[in-house]
Design an enzyme around this catalytic site. Structure first.
Site, mmCIF file in Angstrom:
data_model
loop_
_atom_site.group_PDB
_atom_site.id
_atom_site.type_symbol
_atom_site.label_atom_id
_atom_site.label_comp_id
_atom_site.label_asym_id
_atom_site.label_seq_id
_atom_site.Cartn_x
_atom_site.Cartn_y
_atom_site.Cartn_z
ATOM 1 N N VAL A 76 -4.893 -5.343 -4.091
ATOM 2 C CA VAL A 76 -3.790 -4.504 -4.566
ATOM 3 C C VAL A 76 -4.372 -3.172 -5.032
ATOM 4 O O VAL A 76 -5.276 -3.158 -5.870
ATOM 5 C CB VAL A 76 -3.043 -5.157 -5.754
ATOM 6 C CG1 VAL A 76 -1.895 -4.273 -6.227
ATOM 7 C CG2 VAL A 76 -2.535 -6.548 -5.365
ATOM 8 N N HIS A 77 -3.887 -2.059 -4.452
ATOM 9 C CA HIS A 77 -4.378 -0.769 -4.929
ATOM 10 C C HIS A 77 -3.377 0.375 -4.791
ATOM 11 O O HIS A 77 -3.583 1.455 -5.316
ATOM 12 C CB HIS A 77 -5.663 -0.376 -4.189
ATOM 13 C CG HIS A 77 -5.429 0.172 -2.811
ATOM 14 N ND1 HIS A 77 -5.184 -0.632 -1.727
ATOM 15 C CD2 HIS A 77 -5.386 1.447 -2.351
ATOM 16 C CE1 HIS A 77 -5.018 0.119 -0.656
ATOM 17 N NE2 HIS A 77 -5.129 1.385 -0.998
ATOM 18 N N ARG A 78 -2.260 0.162 -4.094
ATOM 19 C CA ARG A 78 -1.313 1.250 -3.873
ATOM 20 C C ARG A 78 -0.648 1.680 -5.177
ATOM 21 O O ARG A 78 -0.282 0.827 -6.004
ATOM 22 C CB ARG A 78 -0.220 0.813 -2.895
ATOM 23 C CG ARG A 78 -0.707 0.493 -1.505
ATOM 24 C CD ARG A 78 -0.871 1.732 -0.676
ATOM 25 N NE ARG A 78 -1.372 1.396 0.651
ATOM 26 C CZ ARG A 78 -1.718 2.279 1.569
ATOM 27 N NH1 ARG A 78 -1.598 3.567 1.305
ATOM 28 N NH2 ARG A 78 -2.187 1.911 2.738
#
Length: 376
Positions: free
Chosen positions: A218-220
Protein backbone atom coordinates in the site's frame (compact mmCIF):
# COMPACT_ATOMS: atom_id res chain seq x y z
CA UNK A 1 33.37 3.93 -37.75
CA UNK A 2 30.16 5.70 -36.78
CA UNK A 3 30.03 6.70 -33.12
CA UNK A 4 27.44 5.03 -30.87
CA UNK A 5 24.17 6.85 -30.34
CA UNK A 6 24.29 8.49 -26.90
CA UNK A 7 21.28 7.76 -24.67
CA UNK A 8 20.64 9.61 -21.41
CA UNK A 9 18.50 7.36 -19.21
CA UNK A 10 16.60 9.23 -16.48
CA UNK A 11 15.44 7.27 -13.43
CA UNK A 12 14.39 8.32 -9.97
CA UNK A 13 12.14 5.73 -8.36
CA UNK A 14 12.28 2.00 -7.69
CA UNK A 15 9.97 0.94 -10.58
CA UNK A 16 12.02 2.93 -13.10
CA UNK A 17 15.27 1.36 -11.95
CA UNK A 18 13.76 -2.08 -12.43
CA UNK A 19 12.48 -1.21 -15.91
CA UNK A 20 15.79 0.41 -16.87
CA UNK A 21 17.67 -2.76 -15.98
CA UNK A 22 16.14 -4.59 -18.95
CA UNK A 23 17.28 -2.03 -21.52
CA UNK A 24 20.68 -1.51 -19.87
CA UNK A 25 21.17 -5.29 -20.03
CA UNK A 26 20.17 -5.35 -23.70
CA UNK A 27 22.60 -2.52 -24.52
CA UNK A 28 25.50 -4.24 -22.73
CA UNK A 29 24.71 -7.62 -24.26
CA UNK A 30 23.73 -6.89 -27.85
CA UNK A 31 23.93 -3.18 -28.70
CA UNK A 32 27.10 -1.83 -27.04
CA UNK A 33 28.68 -0.96 -30.39
CA UNK A 34 25.62 1.05 -31.50
CA UNK A 35 24.37 2.57 -28.24
CA UNK A 36 26.11 4.33 -25.36
CA UNK A 37 24.16 4.86 -22.15
CA UNK A 38 24.59 7.49 -19.45
CA UNK A 39 22.36 6.93 -16.39
CA UNK A 40 21.03 9.93 -14.45
CA UNK A 41 19.36 9.33 -11.08
CA UNK A 42 17.25 12.27 -9.90
CA UNK A 43 17.29 11.11 -6.28
CA UNK A 44 13.48 10.92 -6.03
CA UNK A 45 13.87 7.64 -4.10
CA UNK A 46 17.02 8.19 -2.11
CA UNK A 47 17.04 5.62 0.72
CA UNK A 48 18.96 2.36 0.09
CA UNK A 49 15.88 0.12 0.38
CA UNK A 50 14.09 2.02 -2.37
CA UNK A 51 17.03 2.68 -4.71
CA UNK A 52 20.60 1.50 -4.21
CA UNK A 53 19.78 -2.16 -3.63
CA UNK A 54 18.10 -2.39 -7.03
CA UNK A 55 21.20 -1.24 -8.88
CA UNK A 56 23.30 -3.85 -7.06
CA UNK A 57 20.85 -6.72 -7.29
CA UNK A 58 19.82 -6.22 -10.92
CA UNK A 59 23.42 -5.70 -12.08
CA UNK A 60 22.83 -2.20 -13.42
CA UNK A 61 25.82 0.13 -13.64
CA UNK A 62 25.66 2.70 -10.84
CA UNK A 63 24.33 6.07 -12.03
CA UNK A 64 26.84 8.27 -13.79
CA UNK A 65 24.98 11.31 -12.41
CA UNK A 66 23.02 11.62 -9.16
CA UNK A 67 21.10 14.87 -8.77
CA UNK A 68 20.23 14.18 -5.12
CA UNK A 69 16.92 16.04 -5.30
CA UNK A 70 15.15 14.06 -2.56
CA UNK A 71 11.60 14.61 -1.35
CA UNK A 72 9.29 17.61 -1.32
CA UNK A 73 5.95 18.74 -2.66
CA UNK A 74 5.10 17.74 -6.23
CA UNK A 75 5.77 21.28 -7.45
CA UNK A 76 9.01 21.74 -5.54
CA UNK A 77 10.39 18.31 -6.37
CA UNK A 78 9.54 18.55 -10.07
CA UNK A 79 10.98 22.06 -10.34
CA UNK A 80 14.27 21.08 -8.71
CA UNK A 81 14.51 18.00 -10.91
CA UNK A 82 13.79 20.02 -14.04
CA UNK A 83 16.60 22.44 -13.24
CA UNK A 84 19.07 19.68 -12.34
CA UNK A 85 18.28 17.49 -15.35
CA UNK A 86 18.43 20.44 -17.73
CA UNK A 87 21.87 21.44 -16.44
CA UNK A 88 23.20 17.90 -16.76
CA UNK A 89 21.64 17.45 -20.18
CA UNK A 90 23.44 20.51 -21.50
CA UNK A 91 26.71 19.05 -20.20
CA UNK A 92 26.17 15.47 -21.43
CA UNK A 93 24.65 16.50 -24.77
CA UNK A 94 22.76 13.24 -25.46
CA UNK A 95 21.23 12.22 -28.78
CA UNK A 96 18.15 10.74 -27.09
CA UNK A 97 16.56 10.89 -23.63
CA UNK A 98 15.03 7.64 -22.37
CA UNK A 99 12.21 7.94 -19.83
CA UNK A 100 10.18 5.35 -17.96
CA UNK A 101 6.69 5.31 -16.53
CA UNK A 102 4.90 8.13 -14.77
CA UNK A 103 6.82 9.65 -11.86
CA UNK A 104 7.82 13.25 -11.22
CA UNK A 105 11.28 12.28 -12.49
CA UNK A 106 9.69 11.27 -15.79
CA UNK A 107 7.81 14.54 -16.16
CA UNK A 108 10.88 16.62 -15.26
CA UNK A 109 12.97 14.67 -17.78
CA UNK A 110 10.41 15.20 -20.52
CA UNK A 111 10.20 18.95 -19.89
CA UNK A 112 13.98 19.35 -19.75
CA UNK A 113 14.49 17.38 -22.96
CA UNK A 114 11.70 19.26 -24.75
CA UNK A 115 13.21 22.65 -23.89
CA UNK A 116 16.56 21.49 -25.32
CA UNK A 117 14.98 19.81 -28.40
CA UNK A 118 16.34 16.37 -27.50
CA UNK A 119 14.19 13.48 -28.80
CA UNK A 120 12.32 11.61 -26.06
CA UNK A 121 11.70 7.87 -25.97
CA UNK A 122 8.94 7.01 -23.49
CA UNK A 123 8.89 3.43 -22.26
CA UNK A 124 5.48 2.33 -20.94
CA UNK A 125 3.68 4.91 -23.06
CA UNK A 126 -0.07 5.01 -23.55
CA UNK A 127 -1.20 3.87 -20.12
CA UNK A 128 -4.36 5.57 -18.93
CA UNK A 129 -6.33 5.20 -15.70
CA UNK A 130 -8.58 8.09 -16.83
CA UNK A 131 -8.27 9.61 -13.38
CA UNK A 132 -6.60 13.03 -13.60
CA UNK A 133 -6.61 13.30 -9.80
CA UNK A 134 -3.67 10.89 -9.82
CA UNK A 135 -0.36 12.73 -10.24
CA UNK A 136 0.92 9.72 -12.20
CA UNK A 137 -1.84 10.10 -14.77
CA UNK A 138 -0.94 13.73 -15.43
CA UNK A 139 2.77 12.85 -15.63
CA UNK A 140 2.26 10.07 -18.15
CA UNK A 141 -0.10 12.06 -20.38
CA UNK A 142 2.21 15.07 -20.53
CA UNK A 143 5.26 12.89 -21.15
CA UNK A 144 3.52 11.05 -23.98
CA UNK A 145 2.70 14.35 -25.66
CA UNK A 146 6.34 15.50 -25.43
CA UNK A 147 7.75 12.26 -26.87
CA UNK A 148 9.03 11.34 -30.31
CA UNK A 149 8.94 7.55 -29.83
CA UNK A 150 6.19 6.04 -27.67
CA UNK A 151 6.88 2.43 -26.69
CA UNK A 152 3.58 0.79 -25.75
CA UNK A 153 3.56 -2.38 -23.64
CA UNK A 154 0.15 -3.59 -24.88
CA UNK A 155 -2.44 -3.15 -27.59
CA UNK A 156 -4.69 -1.24 -25.16
CA UNK A 157 -1.92 1.29 -24.55
CA UNK A 158 -1.48 1.77 -28.29
CA UNK A 159 -5.24 2.16 -28.76
CA UNK A 160 -5.27 4.90 -26.12
CA UNK A 161 -2.64 6.84 -28.06
CA UNK A 162 -4.36 6.32 -31.41
CA UNK A 163 -7.52 7.72 -29.84
CA UNK A 164 -5.51 10.79 -28.80
CA UNK A 165 -4.34 11.41 -32.35
CA UNK A 166 -0.97 9.64 -32.41
CA UNK A 167 0.04 7.49 -35.38
CA UNK A 168 1.56 4.03 -35.64
CA UNK A 169 2.47 4.66 -39.30
CA UNK A 170 5.45 7.04 -39.08
CA UNK A 171 8.58 6.39 -41.13
CA UNK A 172 10.98 8.52 -39.05
CA UNK A 173 9.91 9.54 -35.55
CA UNK A 174 10.42 13.09 -34.30
CA UNK A 175 8.71 15.53 -31.94
CA UNK A 176 6.34 16.92 -34.58
CA UNK A 177 5.52 13.47 -35.93
CA UNK A 178 5.81 10.97 -33.08
CA UNK A 179 5.53 7.23 -33.57
CA UNK A 180 3.42 5.06 -31.24
CA UNK A 181 4.29 1.38 -31.45
CA UNK A 182 3.81 -1.84 -29.48
CA UNK A 183 7.09 -3.15 -28.08
CA UNK A 184 5.91 -5.39 -25.24
CA UNK A 185 6.65 -4.81 -21.58
CA UNK A 186 10.21 -4.57 -20.21
CA UNK A 187 8.90 -5.75 -16.83
CA UNK A 188 7.96 -9.02 -18.49
CA UNK A 189 11.54 -9.24 -19.81
CA UNK A 190 12.76 -8.99 -16.23
CA UNK A 191 10.24 -11.50 -14.91
CA UNK A 192 11.57 -14.07 -17.36
CA UNK A 193 15.24 -13.16 -16.88
CA UNK A 194 15.14 -13.41 -13.06
CA UNK A 195 12.59 -16.23 -12.82
CA UNK A 196 15.16 -18.77 -11.56
CA UNK A 197 17.39 -16.40 -9.61
CA UNK A 198 18.41 -17.57 -6.11
CA UNK A 199 16.15 -16.42 -3.28
CA UNK A 200 17.97 -13.86 -1.09
CA UNK A 201 18.90 -15.36 2.26
CA UNK A 202 17.01 -12.95 4.49
CA UNK A 203 13.65 -13.40 2.80
CA UNK A 204 14.21 -17.15 2.46
CA UNK A 205 14.38 -17.48 6.24
CA UNK A 206 11.15 -15.49 6.64
CA UNK A 207 9.31 -17.57 4.04
CA UNK A 208 10.39 -20.76 5.79
CA UNK A 209 8.72 -19.58 9.00
CA UNK A 210 5.29 -18.57 7.71
CA UNK A 211 2.41 -20.49 6.23
CA UNK A 212 0.26 -19.60 3.22
CA UNK A 213 -0.10 -15.85 2.89
CA UNK A 214 -1.49 -12.88 1.02
CA UNK A 215 1.14 -10.43 -0.23
CA UNK A 216 0.16 -6.81 0.46
CA UNK A 217 1.56 -3.43 -0.58
CA UNK A 218 0.00 0.00 0.00
CA UNK A 219 1.52 3.34 -0.99
CA UNK A 220 -0.92 5.43 -3.06
CA UNK A 221 -1.92 8.80 -1.57
CA UNK A 222 -5.56 7.80 -2.10
CA UNK A 223 -5.00 5.12 0.56
CA UNK A 224 -2.33 6.67 2.75
CA UNK A 225 -3.25 10.37 3.04
CA UNK A 226 -6.66 9.73 4.58
CA UNK A 227 -7.16 7.97 7.91
CA UNK A 228 -10.59 6.77 6.74
CA UNK A 229 -9.14 5.28 3.54
CA UNK A 230 -6.28 3.51 5.31
CA UNK A 231 -8.71 2.34 7.99
CA UNK A 232 -10.85 0.79 5.24
CA UNK A 233 -7.88 -1.04 3.74
CA UNK A 234 -6.82 -2.34 7.16
CA UNK A 235 -10.31 -3.57 8.01
CA UNK A 236 -10.46 -5.31 4.63
CA UNK A 237 -7.12 -7.03 5.25
CA UNK A 238 -8.25 -8.11 8.71
CA UNK A 239 -11.43 -9.59 7.23
CA UNK A 240 -9.44 -11.50 4.58
CA UNK A 241 -7.08 -12.84 7.25
CA UNK A 242 -9.96 -13.97 9.47
CA UNK A 243 -12.07 -15.45 6.65
CA UNK A 244 -9.28 -17.36 4.87
CA UNK A 245 -6.71 -18.10 7.56
CA UNK A 246 -4.05 -16.64 5.27
CA UNK A 247 -1.18 -14.80 6.89
CA UNK A 248 -0.52 -11.25 5.72
CA UNK A 249 2.99 -10.42 4.45
CA UNK A 250 3.31 -6.66 4.09
CA UNK A 251 6.50 -4.82 3.06
CA UNK A 252 5.75 -1.36 4.45
CA UNK A 253 6.41 1.61 2.18
CA UNK A 254 8.20 4.59 3.80
CA UNK A 255 5.11 6.70 3.07
CA UNK A 256 3.15 4.87 5.78
CA UNK A 257 5.95 3.78 8.09
CA UNK A 258 4.61 6.34 10.57
CA UNK A 259 1.26 4.52 10.63
CA UNK A 260 2.58 1.27 12.14
CA UNK A 261 0.66 2.05 15.35
CA UNK A 262 -2.65 2.20 13.46
CA UNK A 263 -1.79 -0.94 11.50
CA UNK A 264 -0.98 -2.85 14.68
CA UNK A 265 -4.15 -1.53 16.35
CA UNK A 266 -6.43 -2.97 13.65
CA UNK A 267 -4.54 -6.04 12.46
CA UNK A 268 -3.92 -8.85 14.95
CA UNK A 269 -0.31 -9.55 15.88
CA UNK A 270 -0.50 -13.25 15.04
CA UNK A 271 -0.19 -14.02 11.35
CA UNK A 272 0.68 -10.44 10.33
CA UNK A 273 4.25 -9.97 9.09
CA UNK A 274 5.39 -6.38 8.51
CA UNK A 275 8.77 -5.93 6.86
CA UNK A 276 10.93 -3.13 5.52
CA UNK A 277 10.71 -2.49 1.76
CA UNK A 278 12.01 -5.49 -0.19
CA UNK A 279 14.45 -5.73 -3.06
CA UNK A 280 13.27 -6.91 -6.46
CA UNK A 281 14.43 -10.51 -6.02
CA UNK A 282 13.04 -10.70 -2.49
CA UNK A 283 9.69 -9.40 -3.71
CA UNK A 284 9.67 -11.91 -6.56
CA UNK A 285 10.32 -14.73 -4.09
CA UNK A 286 7.40 -13.56 -1.94
CA UNK A 287 5.21 -13.20 -4.99
CA UNK A 288 5.95 -16.75 -6.14
CA UNK A 289 5.10 -18.14 -2.69
CA UNK A 290 1.94 -16.08 -2.18
CA UNK A 291 -1.64 -17.25 -2.62
CA UNK A 292 -3.05 -13.85 -3.61
CA UNK A 293 -1.81 -10.26 -3.99
CA UNK A 294 -3.57 -7.19 -2.60
CA UNK A 295 -1.97 -3.98 -3.82
CA UNK A 296 -2.45 -0.43 -5.03
CA UNK A 297 0.82 -0.60 -6.98
CA UNK A 298 0.71 -0.50 -10.78
CA UNK A 299 3.89 -2.55 -11.09
CA UNK A 300 2.92 -5.28 -8.66
CA UNK A 301 -0.41 -5.75 -10.45
CA UNK A 302 1.54 -6.82 -13.52
CA UNK A 303 4.12 -8.84 -11.61
CA UNK A 304 1.31 -10.81 -9.99
CA UNK A 305 -0.07 -11.52 -13.46
CA UNK A 306 3.36 -12.62 -14.72
CA UNK A 307 3.56 -15.04 -11.76
CA UNK A 308 0.00 -16.32 -12.40
CA UNK A 309 -1.26 -14.97 -9.09
CA UNK A 310 -4.74 -13.45 -8.66
CA UNK A 311 -4.83 -9.84 -7.56
CA UNK A 312 -7.13 -7.52 -5.66
CA UNK A 313 -6.38 -3.94 -6.67
CA UNK A 314 -6.83 -1.48 -3.81
CA UNK A 315 -7.93 1.27 -6.18
CA UNK A 316 -11.08 2.12 -8.11
CA UNK A 317 -9.33 2.08 -11.49
CA UNK A 318 -6.27 0.53 -13.10
CA UNK A 319 -4.04 1.53 -16.00
CA UNK A 320 -3.59 -2.22 -16.61
CA UNK A 321 -7.16 -2.82 -17.71
CA UNK A 322 -6.14 -5.98 -19.56
CA UNK A 323 -5.51 -7.77 -16.28
CA UNK A 324 -8.96 -6.85 -15.00
CA UNK A 325 -10.59 -7.71 -18.33
CA UNK A 326 -9.00 -11.15 -18.20
CA UNK A 327 -10.62 -11.74 -14.79
CA UNK A 328 -7.20 -12.15 -13.16
CA UNK A 329 -7.61 -9.10 -10.90
CA UNK A 330 -10.51 -7.22 -9.32
CA UNK A 331 -10.92 -3.53 -8.43
CA UNK A 332 -11.80 -3.09 -4.76
CA UNK A 333 -10.72 0.41 -3.78
CA UNK A 334 -10.41 0.80 -0.01
CA UNK A 335 -13.85 -0.61 0.74
CA UNK A 336 -13.51 -3.46 3.30
CA UNK A 337 -16.51 -5.36 1.97
CA UNK A 338 -15.27 -5.28 -1.63
CA UNK A 339 -11.76 -6.25 -0.54
CA UNK A 340 -13.12 -9.30 1.29
CA UNK A 341 -15.61 -10.27 -1.41
CA UNK A 342 -13.15 -10.10 -4.29
CA UNK A 343 -10.45 -11.89 -2.28
CA UNK A 344 -12.78 -14.76 -1.45
CA UNK A 345 -13.99 -15.04 -5.05
CA UNK A 346 -10.45 -15.20 -6.42
CA UNK A 347 -9.27 -17.67 -3.78
CA UNK A 348 -12.28 -19.95 -4.17
CA UNK A 349 -12.37 -19.75 -8.00
CA UNK A 350 -8.88 -18.73 -9.10
CA UNK A 351 -8.19 -17.75 -12.71
CA UNK A 352 -7.05 -20.67 -14.84
CA UNK A 353 -5.48 -18.71 -17.73
CA UNK A 354 -3.05 -15.82 -17.87
CA UNK A 355 -2.72 -15.07 -21.61
CA UNK A 356 0.54 -13.60 -22.92
CA UNK A 357 -0.58 -10.05 -23.57
CA UNK A 358 2.67 -8.29 -22.60
CA UNK A 359 4.90 -9.23 -25.51
CA UNK A 360 7.48 -11.89 -26.27
CA UNK A 361 9.93 -11.19 -23.45
CA UNK A 362 12.27 -9.14 -25.64
CA UNK A 363 10.75 -5.68 -25.31
CA UNK A 364 14.15 -4.19 -24.44
CA UNK A 365 15.67 -5.51 -27.65
CA UNK A 366 12.79 -4.15 -29.72
CA UNK A 367 13.16 -0.72 -28.08
CA UNK A 368 16.93 -0.62 -28.69
CA UNK A 369 16.40 -1.46 -32.34
CA UNK A 370 13.76 1.25 -32.72
CA UNK A 371 16.04 3.85 -31.15
CA UNK A 372 18.82 2.96 -33.59
CA UNK A 373 16.50 2.90 -36.60
CA UNK A 374 14.88 6.25 -35.84
CA UNK A 375 17.62 8.37 -34.27
CA UNK A 376 21.02 7.10 -35.45
Amino acid sequence: MKRPLHILTVVGARPQIIKASAISRAIRTNYHSELKETILHTGQHYDPEMSEVFFREMEIPLPDINCGVGSGSHASQTARMLEAIGTQMESVNPDVVLLYGDTNSTLAGSLAASKLSVPIVHVEAGLRSFNRNMPEEVNRVLTDHCSSLLCCPTQTALNNLLNEGFSDQVEKAHADQPLAIITGDVMYDNALHFRHAPVPEGIRHLLERIGEFALVTVHRPSNTHSKAALDGVLKGLKAVHEATGLDILWPVHPRISGQIGLIRKILPAKGIHLTDPLSYLSMQACLNRSSIVLTDSGGLQKEAYFASKPGVILRDESEWVEIVDQGCARLAGNDPERILRHSLELIQSPPTEYPEIFGDGNAAGHICRLIIDHFA
